[in-house]
Design an enzyme around this catalytic site. Structure first.
Site, PDB file in Angstrom:
ATOM      1  N   SER A 196       0.841  -1.198   0.000  1.00  0.00           N
ATOM      2  CA  SER A 196       0.000   0.000   0.000  1.00  0.00           C
ATOM      3  C   SER A 196       0.878   1.251   0.000  1.00  0.00           C
ATOM      4  O   SER A 196       1.992   1.238   0.526  1.00  0.00           O
ATOM      5  CB  SER A 196      -0.886   0.022   1.239  1.00  0.00           C
TER       6      SER A 196
ATOM      7  N   TYR B 271      -2.674  -1.362  10.077  1.00  0.00           N
ATOM      8  CA  TYR B 271      -2.667  -1.532   8.612  1.00  0.00           C
ATOM      9  C   TYR B 271      -1.296  -1.139   8.036  1.00  0.00           C
ATOM     10  O   TYR B 271      -0.713  -1.865   7.231  1.00  0.00           O
ATOM     11  CB  TYR B 271      -3.783  -0.694   7.986  1.00  0.00           C
TER      12      TYR B 271
HETATM   13  N1  LIG Z   1      -8.746  -0.163  -1.751  1.00  0.00           N
HETATM   14  C1  LIG Z   1      -7.672   0.571  -1.500  1.00  0.00           C
HETATM   15  O1  LIG Z   1      -7.739   1.807  -1.471  1.00  0.00           O
HETATM   16  C2  LIG Z   1      -6.347  -0.090  -1.262  1.00  0.00           C
HETATM   17  C3  LIG Z   1      -5.219   0.730  -1.170  1.00  0.00           C
HETATM   18  C4  LIG Z   1      -3.981   0.148  -0.951  1.00  0.00           C
HETATM   19  C5  LIG Z   1      -3.869  -1.225  -0.861  1.00  0.00           C
HETATM   20  N2  LIG Z   1      -4.973  -2.016  -0.934  1.00  0.00           N
HETATM   21  C6  LIG Z   1      -4.798  -3.464  -0.837  1.00  0.00           C
HETATM   22  O2  LIG Z   1      -5.305  -4.078  -1.991  1.00  0.00           O
HETATM   23  C7  LIG Z   1      -5.719  -5.408  -1.709  1.00  0.00           C
HETATM   24  C8  LIG Z   1      -7.127  -5.631  -2.238  1.00  0.00           C
HETATM   25  O3  LIG Z   1      -7.986  -4.768  -1.520  1.00  0.00           O
HETATM   26  P1  LIG Z   1      -9.399  -4.244  -2.046  1.00  0.00           P
HETATM   27  O4  LIG Z   1      -9.416  -2.812  -1.766  1.00  0.00           O
HETATM   28  O5  LIG Z   1      -9.701  -4.760  -3.389  1.00  0.00           O
HETATM   29  O6  LIG Z   1     -10.333  -4.909  -0.918  1.00  0.00           O
HETATM   30  P2  LIG Z   1     -11.590  -5.866  -0.905  1.00  0.00           P
HETATM   31  O7  LIG Z   1     -12.538  -5.540  -1.994  1.00  0.00           O
HETATM   32  O8  LIG Z   1     -12.061  -5.867   0.494  1.00  0.00           O
HETATM   33  O9  LIG Z   1     -10.939  -7.281  -1.253  1.00  0.00           O
HETATM   34  C9  LIG Z   1     -10.179  -7.992  -0.324  1.00  0.00           C
HETATM   35  C10 LIG Z   1     -10.100  -9.425  -0.815  1.00  0.00           C
HETATM   36  O10 LIG Z   1      -9.295 -10.186   0.118  1.00  0.00           O
HETATM   37  C11 LIG Z   1     -10.014 -11.363   0.485  1.00  0.00           C
HETATM   38  N3  LIG Z   1      -9.661 -11.751   1.847  1.00  0.00           N
HETATM   39  C12 LIG Z   1      -9.641 -10.970   2.965  1.00  0.00           C
HETATM   40  N4  LIG Z   1      -9.307 -11.703   4.032  1.00  0.00           N
HETATM   41  C13 LIG Z   1      -9.099 -12.969   3.595  1.00  0.00           C
HETATM   42  C14 LIG Z   1      -8.748 -14.182   4.222  1.00  0.00           C
HETATM   43  N5  LIG Z   1      -8.530 -14.256   5.542  1.00  0.00           N
HETATM   44  N6  LIG Z   1      -8.634 -15.300   3.469  1.00  0.00           N
HETATM   45  C15 LIG Z   1      -8.870 -15.253   2.139  1.00  0.00           C
HETATM   46  N7  LIG Z   1      -9.190 -14.126   1.475  1.00  0.00           N
HETATM   47  C16 LIG Z   1      -9.319 -13.006   2.201  1.00  0.00           C
HETATM   48  C17 LIG Z   1     -11.493 -10.960   0.374  1.00  0.00           C
HETATM   49  O11 LIG Z   1     -12.290 -12.091   0.123  1.00  0.00           O
HETATM   50  P3  LIG Z   1     -13.261 -12.799   1.186  1.00  0.00           P
HETATM   51  O12 LIG Z   1     -13.760 -11.758   2.131  1.00  0.00           O
HETATM   52  O13 LIG Z   1     -14.294 -13.410   0.315  1.00  0.00           O
HETATM   53  O14 LIG Z   1     -12.383 -13.819   1.845  1.00  0.00           O
HETATM   54  C18 LIG Z   1     -11.457 -10.102  -0.886  1.00  0.00           C
HETATM   55  O15 LIG Z   1     -11.517 -10.918  -2.048  1.00  0.00           O
HETATM   56  C19 LIG Z   1      -5.591  -5.551  -0.183  1.00  0.00           C
HETATM   57  O16 LIG Z   1      -4.371  -6.206   0.115  1.00  0.00           O
HETATM   58  C20 LIG Z   1      -5.558  -4.122   0.305  1.00  0.00           C
HETATM   59  O17 LIG Z   1      -4.890  -3.970   1.528  1.00  0.00           O
HETATM   60  C21 LIG Z   1      -6.220  -1.480  -1.132  1.00  0.00           C
END
Ligand SMILES: NC(=O)c1ccc[n+]([C@@H]2O[C@H](COP(=O)([O-])OP(=O)(O)OC[C@H]3O[C@@H](n4cnc5c(N)ncnc54)[C@H](OP(=O)(O)O)[C@@H]3O)[C@@H](O)[C@H]2O)c1
Length: 257
Positions: free
Chosen positions: A137, A150
């Protein structure tokens, strides 16, 4: 991506992961998709028959991750691309420092990723032009208020992938790190603060996949937002703290979101 790859993508049920899964499937790659929720993965598998392995697993459970890798091994015997995108975010609301919250975030973002690396490496070593990608991130450029858990988890992910790059070079396994700014996903939907220069998860997925195809060491976006963060991060500490402390929520607002 022009040549068909065998890809393991975690966090494929929503947000950037679901969008990457859609785009990779449309490009004709073979996908092993992992998340705890089966429904979105099954829906995609139905639209791309014979192309997608649906593997539901909680990545904090090492046995479940090893079983996932065994299924991939039986199906394909190797992996060419692994994108460890699954993650969670919870913010700390002081004055109570919640160690259980800290443990939850570290378990998913760090230990979950580490479980996948252990399981994926033997398969990557058998792959063609193998590539391991981690999702960190942009929070790692500047320490921000409420991001104790985080930010620490993503700082660990950054170091982990940078260190792995050095060690995996001997097997010609390329390593990349993704550092997104704010992306519109279910993860950020609950945020109660401004998210400047937020991009759609469809656009974020496209940027990540393009960066992977180009073999970028670090895939950062959006560019202007990242440049501002890195500039703030490079300021003398007293000035950086002065600027970022203003983003902190006063304790009197505790429980207001
Ligand atoms: N959105 C942002 O602004 C942002 C910014 C920087 C970095 N990120 C990073 O980008 C990545 C994707 O995030 P996103 O924003 O797309 O979030 P999201 O829509 O909440 O997706 C998170 C994904 O991770 C899976 N997940 C979470 N805990 C899990 C577990 N214990 N076992 C298996 N799967 C798990 C969830 O699936 P299930 O709940 O179905 O298991 C979901 O598919 C993350 O690593 C996040 O930290 C996001």
């Amino acid at each position: 991506m022009s040549i068909q790859k065998r890809v393991w993508l975690t966090g494929a049920s929503s947000g950037m992961g679901l969008n990457m899964a859609e785009q990779l499937a449309a490009q004709g790659h073979k996908l092993a998709l992992t998340a705890r929720s089966a429904k979105p993965l099954l829906e995609l598998a139905e639209r791309y028959p014979g192309q997608i392995l649906v593997i539901t697993a909680d990545l904090t459970d090492l046995n479940a991750v090893q079983t996932a890798a065994e299924r991939i091994n039986s199906a394909w015997g190797a992996l060419d691309l692994v994108i460890l995108n699954a993650g969670t975010c919870e913010y700390m609301d002081l004055p109570t420092f919640d160690s259980a919250l800290f443990a939850r975030v570290m378990q998913t973002n760090v230990q979950g990723t580490v479980h996948c690396i252990e399981a994926a490496l033997p398969l990557l070593r058998a792959g063609t032009k193998p590539h391991l990608v981690g999702v960190g991130s942009s929070v790692t450029y500047v320490p921000l208020p409420r991001a104790e858990a985080y930010g620490a988890s993503k700082a660990a992910v950054r170091y982990l992938f940078q260190s792995l790059e050095l060690d995996l070079a001997q097997w010609d396994i390329k390593v990349s790190l993704v550092s997104p700014g704010f992306v519109d996903t279910p993860l950020t939907a609950a945020n109660d603060f401004p998210m400047p220069m937020q991009v759609s998860s469809e656009k974020a997925a496209r940027t990540i996949l393009r960066g992977i195809e180009r073999g970028q060491r670090e895939i950062r976006f959006p560019t202007v937002f990242i440049s501002i963060l890195r500039l703030i991060g490079s300021l003398p500490a007293a000035l950086r703290v002065l600027l970022t402390r203003r983003l902190a929520r006063p304790a009197s607002e505790e429980g207001s979101n």
